[in-house]
Design a protein around this motif. Structure first.
Motif, PDB file in Angstrom:
ATOM      1  N   TYR A 195      21.228  41.428  49.790  1.00 55.39           N
ATOM      2  CA  TYR A 195      22.467  41.979  49.072  1.00 55.39           C
ATOM      3  C   TYR A 195      22.366  41.593  47.385  1.00 55.39           C
ATOM      4  CZ  TYR A 195      27.457  42.330  47.667  1.00 55.39           C
ATOM      5  OH  TYR A 195      28.437  42.907  47.066  1.00 55.39           O
ATOM      6  N   ARG A 196      21.996  40.558  47.072  1.00 48.48           N
ATOM      7  CA  ARG A 196      21.765  40.170  45.470  1.00 48.48           C
ATOM      8  C   ARG A 196      20.495  41.086  45.114  1.00 48.48           C
ATOM      9  NH1 ARG A 196      23.082  35.228  47.632  1.00 48.48           N
ATOM     10  NH2 ARG A 196      20.814  34.266  47.414  1.00 48.48           N
ATOM     11  N   PHE A 197      19.601  41.485  45.819  1.00 52.38           N
ATOM     12  CA  PHE A 197      18.535  42.341  45.437  1.00 52.38           C
ATOM     13  C   PHE A 197      19.100  43.833  45.259  1.00 52.38           C
ATOM     14  CE2 PHE A 197      15.392  45.548  47.139  1.00 52.38           C
ATOM     15  CZ  PHE A 197      14.551  45.200  45.692  1.00 52.38           C
ATOM     16  N   PRO A 249      36.658  42.997  47.770  1.00 53.64           N
ATOM     17  CA  PRO A 249      35.533  42.772  46.999  1.00 53.64           C
ATOM     18  C   PRO A 249      35.582  41.030  46.979  1.00 53.64           C
ATOM     19  CG  PRO A 249      36.352  44.448  45.999  1.00 53.64           C
ATOM     20  CD  PRO A 249      37.412  44.095  47.214  1.00 53.64           C
ATOM     21  N   GLU A 250      36.851  40.451  46.705  1.00 56.97           N
ATOM     22  CA  GLU A 250      36.910  39.031  46.289  1.00 56.97           C
ATOM     23  C   GLU A 250      36.370  38.248  47.629  1.00 56.97           C
ATOM     24  OE1 GLU A 250      39.546  41.324  46.186  1.00 56.97           O
ATOM     25  OE2 GLU A 250      39.691  41.606  44.139  1.00 56.97           O
ATOM     26  N   VAL A 251      36.720  38.886  48.902  1.00 59.84           N
ATOM     27  CA  VAL A 251      36.093  38.022  49.975  1.00 59.84           C
ATOM     28  C   VAL A 251      34.606  38.089  50.021  1.00 59.84           C
ATOM     29  CG1 VAL A 251      36.099  38.094  52.469  1.00 59.84           C
ATOM     30  CG2 VAL A 251      38.093  38.535  51.394  1.00 59.84           C
ATOM     31  N   ILE A 252      33.967  39.011  49.671  1.00 64.68           N
ATOM     32  CA  ILE A 252      32.479  39.225  49.565  1.00 64.68           C
ATOM     33  C   ILE A 252      31.988  38.244  48.435  1.00 64.68           C
ATOM     34  CG2 ILE A 252      30.178  40.605  49.617  1.00 64.68           C
ATOM     35  CD1 ILE A 252      32.291  40.823  52.041  1.00 64.68           C
ATOM     36  N   ALA A 253      32.827  38.292  47.349  1.00 66.48           N
ATOM     37  CA  ALA A 253      32.158  37.448  46.156  1.00 66.48           C
ATOM     38  C   ALA A 253      32.111  35.895  46.592  1.00 66.48           C
ATOM     39  CB  ALA A 253      33.021  37.566  44.977  1.00 66.48           C
ATOM     40  N   ALA A 254      33.401  35.867  47.273  1.00 63.15           N
ATOM     41  CA  ALA A 254      33.560  34.194  48.079  1.00 63.15           C
ATOM     42  C   ALA A 254      32.479  33.849  48.760  1.00 63.15           C
ATOM     43  CB  ALA A 254      34.669  34.073  48.462  1.00 63.15           C
ATOM     44  N   TYR A 291      24.527  47.214  53.499  1.00 61.13           N
ATOM     45  CA  TYR A 291      24.913  46.944  54.934  1.00 61.13           C
ATOM     46  C   TYR A 291      24.791  45.255  55.124  1.00 61.13           C
ATOM     47  CZ  TYR A 291      24.656  47.137  60.071  1.00 61.13           C
ATOM     48  OH  TYR A 291      24.688  47.070  61.512  1.00 61.13           O
ATOM     49  N   VAL A 292      23.936  44.844  54.394  1.00 61.70           N
ATOM     50  CA  VAL A 292      23.335  43.682  54.837  1.00 61.70           C
ATOM     51  C   VAL A 292      24.534  42.528  54.976  1.00 61.70           C
ATOM     52  CG1 VAL A 292      20.976  44.045  54.242  1.00 61.70           C
ATOM     53  CG2 VAL A 292      22.453  43.268  52.479  1.00 61.70           C
ATOM     54  N   TYR A 293      25.251  42.421  53.952  1.00 65.70           N
ATOM     55  CA  TYR A 293      26.197  41.410  53.863  1.00 65.70           C
ATOM     56  C   TYR A 293      27.213  41.284  55.028  1.00 65.70           C
ATOM     57  CZ  TYR A 293      30.299  44.325  52.425  1.00 65.70           C
ATOM     58  OH  TYR A 293      31.572  45.064  52.331  1.00 65.70           O
ATOM     59  N   ALA A 294      27.183  42.489  56.194  1.00 72.64           N
ATOM     60  CA  ALA A 294      27.864  42.235  57.082  1.00 72.64           C
ATOM     61  C   ALA A 294      27.134  41.413  58.191  1.00 72.64           C
ATOM     62  CB  ALA A 294      27.775  43.464  57.696  1.00 72.64           C
ATOM     63  N   TYR A 295      25.908  40.938  58.057  1.00 71.95           N
ATOM     64  CA  TYR A 295      25.397  39.994  58.996  1.00 71.95           C
ATOM     65  C   TYR A 295      25.874  38.599  58.566  1.00 71.95           C
ATOM     66  CZ  TYR A 295      22.082  43.582  60.471  1.00 71.95           C
ATOM     67  OH  TYR A 295      21.360  44.673  60.809  1.00 71.95           O
ATOM     68  N   ALA A 296      25.818  38.348  57.272  1.00 72.53           N
ATOM     69  CA  ALA A 296      26.353  36.837  56.765  1.00 72.53           C
ATOM     70  C   ALA A 296      27.696  36.779  57.052  1.00 72.53           C
ATOM     71  CB  ALA A 296      26.001  36.816  55.408  1.00 72.53           C
TER      72      ALA A 296
END
Length: 614
Positions: free
Chosen positions: A479-481, A281-286, A537-542
């Motif tokens: 992702y934030r939505f 989770p910390e990686v995605i938060a960063a 799913y969407v953060y996988a693109y970023a």
């Protein structure tokens, strides 16, 4: 258990228009799927035979292993996993066939019925298998590690076993797990199907012309501003007409997930996605923090520049994807698109082009847009002993060429990962986007190098910047939505107005002050399929874009043996985590500077565009 795979969730919704089956005068002949590598026809006796085989195999598996896993030695447990994989593979073939046929024409009742019947049959017949992962997770850690260390046959399955056991703290009782399994076919799957069939059947009146969702979205990138506005108004009108249904679907699925998360004691709505992606989770938060911090230098700045190019004080939301003035609006023939992508792949490595070539020659791509066809684009790995299938809605724009490069990147990745077998080939979504985005980058760089006209070079560079903003900035806004919607839903059912308010807040933050998000835009969350198909799913693109920017920089700097290391990364499938895969390249996604370096690539491109203006 085998269900409709995540891979059939479409990639970020592309804007395309319908074409005639198989060909268009502007594009030439285009390939369509030949699904006979799976089954010869919908009534192929082999399809029923495989379902019957699997039904008996599940009963035999349960009779042999249920309640006995704790007494197996390493070789015996390895044999059980291998038997489980054989069942998954056979059922994966069935699911792939009926799902792909359905995606070709989602408004065909016969195809929808076959998909629904197959999913129901598979859910019922796999109930005897539910025990397997539950018992596997009940094995004591020291006992399992002793078996893994002492048995080479079992050690091969270590990555899959570790993925299963990552969910161990969130496992319910056997009875509840079987109930959840049986209920799934009338739960999420039914609501997803309702959403898909509803969006596929939508019709939009644009200046007296009746268009599909794809065709109407395509108008938002038209060179004529009045046509763009007309399309936006039509979208708003139809989205509003269906808003009660879309709101109900969203509320139901988000609440269903909240109940499941609560019973399984997941700490956050995103937790299950992080676990399945094998990412901390910390990686995605960063990543999210880095994107938010960079917004003024990226999207806010770019759209202000674009407004100036278009001679506007501010962009309206229907101007966001507008072509630049004097941009080349010619339709790119299919053969030219194919040659551009294969040429870019060959420049990187002849092996990469060889892996992509059969997609064009053997019916592994379904390219033309058709009424009723699933929107967007995806690459579905099918099963490890067949080959992937790519779906496009090709309309001849440069962006469509990039989509072809993207999905073929997935296809090449899936072909290489298939060497690991059915269970071990399954790549986390974060790493699954690596090859696709890398394929796009290779193709873009080839097109840019070949273009000598300054106006076209500017349009190419601007198009790439917009694609990267859509991949990084827009997807993280999605992702934030989702994050805010899932948090708000825990306080009670959300109205359409509340969903619209959340959507507008994250879009304003993401797109910046240069874009006016006027009346009607609050409904545009409704056409994003990922919110329904595959939450978060969407953060996988970023993630994939940032990772690829870093990888491409290493490649550009001339790392020795880069191609071999890259193919090893793809070939690993789901056998390694992102840290292990990136180590040979000297990269670490846990490093806070990693994401800032990736975002700096976009910033440098925007700098280049500003320099072109003198």
């Amino acid at each position: 258990m085998t269900t409709l795979p995540d891979a059939l969730a479409p990639d970020d919704m592309q804007t395309r228009a319908p074409a005639a089956d198989g060909a268009d005068a502007a594009f030439g002949a285009m390939p369509e799927w030949r699904l006979d590598d799976l089954y010869a026809a919908p009534d192929d006796p082999a399809l029923k035979a495989d379902i019957d085989w699997a039904r008996q195999a599940c009963l035999d598996f349960a009779a042999r292993y249920e309640g006995r896993l704790a007494g197996l030695d390493g070789a015996g447990l390895a044999e059980a996993v291998a038997a489980y994989e054989r069942i998954e593979s056979r059922l994966g073939r069935v699911v792939s066939y009926v799902s792909l046929r359905y995606q070709q024409n989602t408004v065909d009742p016969a195809r929808a019925k076959q998909l629904g019947d197959a999913q129901t049959a598979i859910t019922d017949l796999t109930t005897p298998l539910v025990f397997f992962t539950l018992e596997l997770n009940r094995l004591e850690e020291i006992t399992l590690q002793t078996l893994l260390d002492g048995s080479p046959a079992l050690a091969r399955w270590r990555p899959w076993i570790e993925r299963v056991r990552a969910f161990r703290p969130h496992q319910l009782s056997d009875e509840l797990e079987k109930f959840e399994h049986d209920r799934s076919v009338v739960g999420v799957a039914s609501w997803v199907r309702l959403y898909d069939e509803t969006t596929a059947a939508l019709e939009f009146d644009v200046d007296g012309e009746t268009l599909s969702l794809e065709a109407t979205l395509n108008r938002l990138s038209d060179g004529d501003r009045t046509r763009r506005e007309a399309a936006a108004r039509a979208l708003t009108q139809v989205f509003r007409k269906n808003l009660r249904l879309f709101t109900l679907i969203m509320n139901t699925l988000v609440k269903e997930k909240e109940i499941d998360d609560r019973w399984r004691k997941y700490p956050s709505p995103q937790s299950v996605r992080h676990l399945s992606n094998q990412v901390e989770p910390e990686v995605i938060a960063a990543l999210d923090a880095a994107v938010v911090e960079a917004l003024p230098r990226l999207s806010h700045r770019y759209y202000a520049i674009k407004a100036k190019w278009l001679g506007l004080e501010r962009l309206e939301f229907w101007d966001r994807n507008a072509p630049l003035p004097d941009a080349d609006d010619r339709k790119i023939p299919w053969e030219e698109a194919r040659d551009a992508v294969l040429g870019a792949y060959a420049d990187f490595s002849p092996k990469m082009a060889e892996l992509a070539q059969p997609f064009f020659e053997k019916g592994w791509i379904d390219a033309p847009a058709r009424p009723g066809k699933a929107p967007g684009a995806f690459a579905h790995p099918a099963v490890a002993d067949v080959h992937p299938y790519v779906l496009l809605n090709y309309m001849g724009k440069t962006r469509d060429v990039m989509t072809l490069a993207h999905e073929l990147g997935h296809g090449v990745h899936q072909r290489l990962a298939a060497e690991q077998g059915e269970l071990l080939s399954r790549t986390p979504l974060t790493l699954a986007e690596t090859a696709s985005v890398f394929g796009e980058m290779l193709t873009f760089q080839r097109l840019l190098a070949a273009e000598t006209d300054p106006t076209r070079r500017k349009a190419l560079l601007a198009g790439k910047v917009e694609d990267m903003l859509n991949t990084v900035v827009r997807q993280m806004a999605f992702y934030r939505f989702e994050s805010r919607v899932h948090a708000a839903r825990r306080e009670g059912e959300l109205t359409s107005e509340q969903l619209g308010e959340i959507w507008m807040a994250v879009q304003r933050e993401s797109l910046g002050p240069a874009i006016t998000l006027g009346d009607g835009y609050e409904t545009y969350w409704t056409y994003i399929p990922h919110f329904i198909h595959t939450p978060f799913y969407v953060y996988a693109y970023a993630f994939g874009d940032g990772l690829v920017n870093a990888l491409y920089a290493v490649h550009r700097d001339g790392m020795a043996g880069f191609q071999d290391k890259y193919f090893d990364l793809l070939r690993a499938g789901g056998t390694k985590k992102h840290g292990e895969l990136l180590a040979p390249f000297g990269l670490d996604a846990a490093d806070p500077g990693f994401w800032r370096r990736g975002l700096s690539v976009i910033e440098e491109m925007i700098d280049g565009l500003e320099a072109l203006d003198g």
